[in-house]
Design a protein around this motif. Structure first.
Motif, PDB file in Angstrom:
ATOM      1  N   HIS A   9       0.406  -1.352  -0.123  1.00 48.11           N
ATOM      2  CA  HIS A   9       0.179  -0.289  -0.298  1.00 48.11           C
ATOM      3  C   HIS A   9       0.866   1.520  -0.375  1.00 48.11           C
ATOM      4  N   ILE A  11       0.851   4.648   1.360  1.00 47.08           N
ATOM      5  CA  ILE A  11       0.349   6.074   2.361  1.00 47.08           C
ATOM      6  C   ILE A  11       1.491   6.841   3.055  1.00 47.08           C
ATOM      7  N   ALA A  12       0.699   8.310   3.082  1.00 51.02           N
ATOM      8  CA  ALA A  12       1.706   9.483   3.835  1.00 51.02           C
ATOM      9  C   ALA A  12       3.246   9.385   2.843  1.00 51.02           C
ATOM     10  N   GLN A  44      -5.549   4.643   8.636  1.00 51.62           N
ATOM     11  CA  GLN A  44      -4.628   4.976   8.954  1.00 51.62           C
ATOM     12  C   GLN A  44      -4.761   5.992   7.408  1.00 51.62           C
ATOM     13  N   ALA A  45      -4.939   5.727   6.259  1.00 54.02           N
ATOM     14  CA  ALA A  45      -4.608   6.597   5.131  1.00 54.02           C
ATOM     15  C   ALA A  45      -5.033   7.446   5.421  1.00 54.02           C
ATOM     16  N   ALA A  48      -3.916  10.557   7.876  1.00 54.74           N
ATOM     17  CA  ALA A  48      -3.024  11.284   7.038  1.00 54.74           C
ATOM     18  C   ALA A  48      -3.426  12.505   5.724  1.00 54.74           C
ATOM     19  N   VAL A 180      -7.841   9.249  -1.035  1.00 55.57           N
ATOM     20  CA  VAL A 180      -7.398   8.335  -0.562  1.00 55.57           C
ATOM     21  C   VAL A 180      -7.934   7.534  -1.699  1.00 55.57           C
ATOM     22  N   GLY A 210       1.163  12.979   2.859  1.00 57.37           N
ATOM     23  CA  GLY A 210      -0.532  12.773   2.410  1.00 57.37           C
ATOM     24  C   GLY A 210      -1.349  13.075   1.662  1.00 57.37           C
ATOM     25  N   GLY A 213      -3.209   9.110  -0.881  1.00 54.35           N
ATOM     26  CA  GLY A 213      -3.064   7.387   0.051  1.00 54.35           C
ATOM     27  C   GLY A 213      -3.482   6.508  -0.793  1.00 54.35           C
TER      28      GLY A 213
END
Length: 504
Positions: A9, A11-12, A44-45, A48, A180, A210, A213
């Motif tokens: 993945h 993410i950030a 989490q995504a 961010a 995202v 961020g 994502g």
């Protein structure tokens, strides 16, 4: 050199690996392992994206335009790898992937030009009238502002133009929204490469990582977690009616409901008017067959239904379509699931009351060959199931008695992305009577063409009344699509020092 996916993945700006994995199911070549999404990774995504939003929404139009152009550059730098893995995963010809890549980078650059001009801001100013009686008027300024973090669902049938850096993502980033993306499991390797391109562009410009994502794969609860996360403020979706409606309902039932911009499918009816049928019915039939089979019929604008007045001209139209479709070679569909759904849809249509088969075929494994059916207007009007989309190269001809019954049939359709008039000068009176119905039916009305080409332009509308899409006032193609991710804000009596730079 063959590209080997990292399978993580994004993410950030970081590659994140999850314990749960899934395997791709390519049309040809080697399968690869990818990390599967979870609700925790979605959270989490989203965190961010939320943390980066204030900073990103305050960037200048030039800064965001530069980002869009940098993403386009980074995608083109990975052109060969994208084509190779995209074709292997989806079975689409390399030329189709190359063209779709050009469309993807083209719409990124189109949005860059669009926001630099600033017209989309719809800036308005009503100057103060302190001496107005009986009450003074305050100073009022208005413009569009970004709505917040946006969730984007990658589409199955467009691995580039409607996926990770496709139209929804381009529009959201242009508006100043963080994004995202829920990657589609039909082409995770393609999505990963494009995601890497976006991350590289963000890093190159020194922007907050961020902003973007990408969460790959996962079960249904991953998509549900994304649309219900309180930090997400809008959703862009292209997919099935059932899946889209479920997500739409979740968005509406949140403590804070949010807009869900879903494109959910369409049968895109074509009306062959009598003068046109008499003059060139066989040519229209051949053109219709070519449009039906383009890309194995896996376009949301596929014109699956033709309406024609019964008689010798209808016979000529049907025979030409039949001959062209019967000679069409099998094509690979995007996924095994789509191929199975196509076979099931064809069986459903073929079993309908009064439906006659003109072209019957056998579709095995992931292959799709055309089907062609016809039905009378009377039987069509009694069977609403025939109006449901079949995703693939299937055509249904509705034979009507006369112009009056053609208009009655036109009123029976639900919302559509497109509708088409095949007409000559002698059809103008009938076309004029049909046009108000067609305008209410669809977001795009064509004359003497086929809807499977969607121009990316300022005036394009790719949307329509439900169930074609969930918001009849929106489009997912063209610069007007940016409005989905903006909202108007009025500034009353604010000093110049506090006004956004675009209002200065």
């Amino acid at each position: 050199m063959t590209h080997i996916p990292h399978g993580d993945h994004l993410i950030a700006g970081e590659k994140i690996r999850s314990e749960t994995r899934f395997s791709s199911a390519p049309a040809e070549g080697q399968a690869h392992e990818f990390s599967a999404g979870t609700p925790d990774l979605v959270a989490q995504a989203c965190a961010a994206a939320h943390a980066a939003f204030d900073e990103f929404s305050a960037t200048t139009r030039d800064e965001r335009a530069a980002l869009l152009e940098a993403i386009a550059d980074e995608i083109e730098a990975r052109a060969d790898a994208i084509t190779e893995i995209g074709s292997a995963e989806t079975g689409l010809p390399q030329a189709r992937l190359q063209g779709e890549r050009g469309r993807t980078t083209g719409q990124l650059r189109l949005f860059a030009d669009h926001i630099r001009k600033g017209d989309y801001l719809d800036r308005r100013h009503d100057a103060a009238l302190p001496d107005r009686q009986p009450l003074p008027r305050p100073d009022l300024r208005m413009m569009q502002r970004p709505i917040g973090p946006v969730a984007v669902f990658g589409a199955s049938n467009f691995p580039l133009a409607f996926s990770v850096a496709g139209g929804d993502t381009a529009a959201a980033l242009a508006a100043g929204c963080t994004v995202v993306v829920k990657g589609h499991s039909a082409h995770p390797g393609t999505g990963e490469i494009v995601g890497d391109a976006v991350v590289a562009a963000i890093a190159r410009l020194g922007l907050n990582p961020g902003i973007f994502g990408l969460v790959q794969g996962g079960k249904r609860n991953v998509g549900e977690a994304l649309v219900t996360d309180p930090r997400i403020k809008a959703v862009g979706f292209t997919g099935s009616l059932g899946g889209g409606r479920a997500l739409y309902d979740l968005c509406a039932s949140r403590p804070e409901p949010i807009p869900f911009f879903g494109e959910l499918g369409s049968v895109n009816p074509m009306f062959v008017l009598p003068a046109a049928a008499a003059a060139r019915g066989d040519q229209i039939g051949q053109g219709w067959a070519a449009s039906l089979t383009m890309g194995a019929g896996q376009f949301c604008t596929n014109p699956g239904i033709a309406v024609v007045i019964d008689g010798a001209d209808a016979d000529a139209f049907a025979n030409a379509a039949k001959e062209a479709l019967a000679g069409a070679a099998p094509q690979v569909m995007l996924t095994d699931g789509m191929a199975e759904a196509y076979r099931s849809g064809a069986a459903r249509v073929g079993a309908g009351k009064g439906v006659r088969s003109l072209v019957t075929t056998t579709c095995e494994a992931r292959q799709a060959s055309p089907y062609l059916f016809e039905v009378s207007a009377e039987d069509w009007l009694e069977n609403h199931d025939l109006a449901e989309e079949v995703f693939g190269p299937l055509g249904l001809i509705i034979r009507v008695r006369d112009a009056m019954q053609m208009e009655k049939v036109s009123r029976s359709f639900g919302g559509q992305l497109t509708t088409t008039l095949q007409m000559d000068d002698g059809d103008t009176v009938l076309a004029r009577s049909l046009l108000p119905v067609l305008e209410r039916m669809a977001g795009r009305v064509l004359a003497n063409g086929f809807p499977t080409g969607v121009e990316v332009a300022d005036s394009m509308v790719h949307g329509g009344p439900y169930p074609a899409s969930t918001n009849f006032g929106a489009t997912s193609v063209g610069t007007l699509s940016i409005r989905r991710f903006l909202r108007p804000v009025c500034y009353q009596n604010l000093p110049d020092a506090l006004l956004p730079a675009d209002l200065g």
